[in-house]
Design a protein around this motif. Sequence first.
Motif, short mmCIF file in Angstrom:
data_model
loop_
_atom_site.label_atom_id
_atom_site.label_comp_id
_atom_site.label_asym_id
_atom_site.label_seq_id
_atom_site.Cartn_x
_atom_site.Cartn_y
_atom_site.Cartn_z
N LEU A 242 1.32 -1.07 0.17
CA LEU A 242 -0.47 -0.24 0.08
C LEU A 242 1.07 1.27 0.14
CD1 LEU A 242 -2.44 1.27 0.13
CD2 LEU A 242 -2.97 1.37 2.49
N PHE A 243 1.91 1.13 0.59
CA PHE A 243 2.58 2.40 1.22
C PHE A 243 3.85 2.50 -0.35
CE2 PHE A 243 1.81 1.30 5.01
CZ PHE A 243 0.72 2.29 5.49
N ARG A 244 4.03 1.66 -1.29
CA ARG A 244 4.74 1.67 -2.20
C ARG A 244 4.06 1.61 -3.00
NH1 ARG A 244 8.25 -4.07 -0.92
NH2 ARG A 244 9.60 -2.97 -3.39
N GLY A 245 2.79 2.04 -3.23
CA GLY A 245 2.19 1.85 -4.39
C GLY A 245 1.27 0.48 -5.21
N LEU A 246 1.78 -0.29 -4.86
CA LEU A 246 2.02 -1.38 -5.95
C LEU A 246 0.21 -1.78 -5.44
CD1 LEU A 246 5.18 -3.28 -4.40
CD2 LEU A 246 4.54 -2.03 -5.90
N TRP A 247 -0.51 -1.08 -6.09
CA TRP A 247 -1.86 -0.96 -6.00
C TRP A 247 -2.12 -2.88 -6.90
CZ3 TRP A 247 -4.45 -1.78 -10.29
CH2 TRP A 247 -3.72 -1.09 -11.50
N TRP A 248 -1.94 -3.06 -7.31
CA TRP A 248 -2.48 -4.14 -8.25
C TRP A 248 -1.84 -5.58 -7.65
CZ3 TRP A 248 2.10 -0.91 -9.75
CH2 TRP A 248 2.90 -0.78 -9.47
N TRP A 249 -1.15 -5.25 -7.23
CA TRP A 249 -1.05 -6.21 -5.55
C TRP A 249 -2.52 -6.72 -4.72
CZ3 TRP A 249 4.44 -7.22 -2.77
CH2 TRP A 249 4.57 -8.46 -2.58
N PHE A 250 -2.86 -5.95 -4.41
CA PHE A 250 -3.71 -6.08 -3.30
C PHE A 250 -5.21 -6.33 -4.30
CE2 PHE A 250 -1.92 -1.65 -1.95
CZ PHE A 250 -3.13 -0.79 -2.85
N VAL A 251 -5.73 -4.49 -4.76
CA VAL A 251 -6.65 -4.20 -5.10
C VAL A 251 -7.65 -5.86 -5.89
CG1 VAL A 251 -8.14 -3.09 -6.71
CG2 VAL A 251 -6.14 -1.59 -5.39
N PRO A 252 -6.97 -6.59 -6.66
CA PRO A 252 -7.64 -7.32 -7.85
C PRO A 252 -7.95 -8.36 -6.38
CG PRO A 252 -5.65 -7.29 -8.46
CD PRO A 252 -5.63 -5.89 -7.60
N PRO A 253 -7.09 -9.24 -5.15
CA PRO A 253 -8.01 -9.66 -4.43
C PRO A 253 -9.09 -9.40 -3.80
CG PRO A 253 -5.93 -9.47 -3.71
CD PRO A 253 -6.10 -9.10 -5.76
N GLY A 254 -8.70 -8.45 -2.86
CA GLY A 254 -9.91 -7.24 -2.47
C GLY A 254 -11.04 -6.82 -2.87
N LEU A 255 -11.04 -6.88 -4.92
CA LEU A 255 -12.41 -6.63 -5.69
C LEU A 255 -12.90 -8.23 -5.49
CD1 LEU A 255 -13.81 -4.52 -6.77
CD2 LEU A 255 -12.50 -5.64 -9.11
N ALA A 256 -11.79 -8.91 -5.71
CA ALA A 256 -12.77 -10.68 -5.95
C ALA A 256 -13.67 -10.55 -4.60
CB ALA A 256 -11.59 -11.37 -6.26
N LEU A 257 -12.87 -10.85 -3.08
CA LEU A 257 -14.02 -10.70 -2.21
C LEU A 257 -15.43 -9.74 -2.13
CD1 LEU A 257 -10.63 -11.20 0.83
CD2 LEU A 257 -12.24 -12.51 -0.42
N CYS A 258 -15.44 -8.68 -2.84
CA CYS A 258 -16.04 -7.81 -2.76
C CYS A 258 -17.49 -8.81 -3.33
CB CYS A 258 -15.83 -6.43 -3.07
SG CYS A 258 -14.51 -5.10 -1.50
N LEU A 259 -17.03 -8.65 -5.17
CA LEU A 259 -17.46 -9.36 -5.40
C LEU A 259 -18.52 -10.16 -5.79
CD1 LEU A 259 -15.78 -8.37 -9.36
CD2 LEU A 259 -17.92 -7.61 -7.99
N ILE A 260 -17.86 -11.41 -4.60
CA ILE A 260 -18.12 -12.42 -4.63
C ILE A 260 -19.76 -12.32 -3.15
CG2 ILE A 260 -17.86 -14.49 -2.90
CD1 ILE A 260 -17.33 -15.06 -5.25
N GLY A 261 -19.36 -11.19 -2.23
CA GLY A 261 -20.12 -10.83 -1.47
C GLY A 261 -21.25 -10.81 -2.27
N PHE A 262 -21.14 -8.96 -3.33
CA PHE A 262 -21.91 -8.56 -4.12
C PHE A 262 -23.29 -9.78 -4.60
CE2 PHE A 262 -23.39 -6.87 -8.51
CZ PHE A 262 -24.03 -5.75 -7.79
N ALA A 263 -22.72 -10.54 -4.99
CA ALA A 263 -22.75 -11.57 -5.72
C ALA A 263 -23.84 -12.39 -5.11
CB ALA A 263 -21.98 -12.71 -7.05
N THR A 264 -22.78 -12.46 -4.15
CA THR A 264 -24.92 -13.85 -3.18
C THR A 264 -25.90 -12.69 -2.90
OG1 THR A 264 -23.32 -13.33 -1.40
CG2 THR A 264 -23.04 -15.07 -2.66
#
Length: 309
Positions: A242-264
């Motif tokens: 997060l502090f190094r600006g590597l957003w592509w590392w944590f955004v995809p899994p976080g977004l996937a978790l949100c989408l699963i909750g949204f879908a159900t």
Amino acid sequence: MLKRFLLIGKVQIGLAIIAVFTLVAIFGPWFSSTVLAMSPQDVDYQHLTGGPPDSTHWLGTTSQGQDVLSWMLHGTRTSMLVGFASAIIGTVLTIVIGAWAGFSGGLADKILNGAILVFGNFPTFALLFIVAAAFQNANWLLVSIVIGGIEWSGGARQIRAQTMSLRGRDFTTALRTVGESRARIILVEVMPHLLGVISPLFLGLIAAGVNQQAALAFLGIGNPSEPSWGLMINWAMTQNALFRGLWWWFVPPGLALCLIGFATTMVNFGLDEITNPTLSSKRMKLMRIFLRDKARRTAAQAPQEVAVR
């Protein structure tokens, strides 16, 4: 009813998202190894500090030079396996314990209801943390059993209440009178009346299983050789992504978790519309049109009444 259910827009969106993740879980590792020719353990020494998305690494690389997309494809299988397996285990326990307690009555109901209340008052995540931590490097199946064995109590309480109301109905009384076995009455006659409760419980347990597994992996509990969304977030946190600006590392899994909750949640909204007609989106739309037309007619009649007076 099934056709009406599948025609609801919310249900179509939710099922589409779940279907996409399921397909990724099935074919993702094959796509990673065959098409991308990469595995989560492969290291690109030209991107050791973490490279952004490009033509070679579609979701960038981690600070160790590992491909994020490959991690996502393999991690989806682990996360979805835990979600579905824990949901199946939890749903089976919910149905067996809740329906048996509600239909049996007497001492059996008291004992089973006591177990439901005891498990329901446990701090779920704390208990899950203790049990999972006792098994070092636990694989996805063991984690699923632990999650499913803890998350059943809330649904069992609802199933018990519904079954108790069905126990006194005329058709169950008649079946007991003619000598039908308790197991057959529950499985054949009572169970269809509980599908409206079981379906949303199962969907909720899928989301709960995926999120609980991610939380455990985020805390470092589980098998580190099995990629998962939670493990990706864990490593991103430990490497200060997060502090190094590597957003592509944590955004995809976080977004996937949100989408699963949204879908159900979307599918559950559709189930609510089917089981409770007053919540139907079409009915509510017609009601809004009716109220708007009524307001217009009232506004148009008001000047005429004033003129007559």
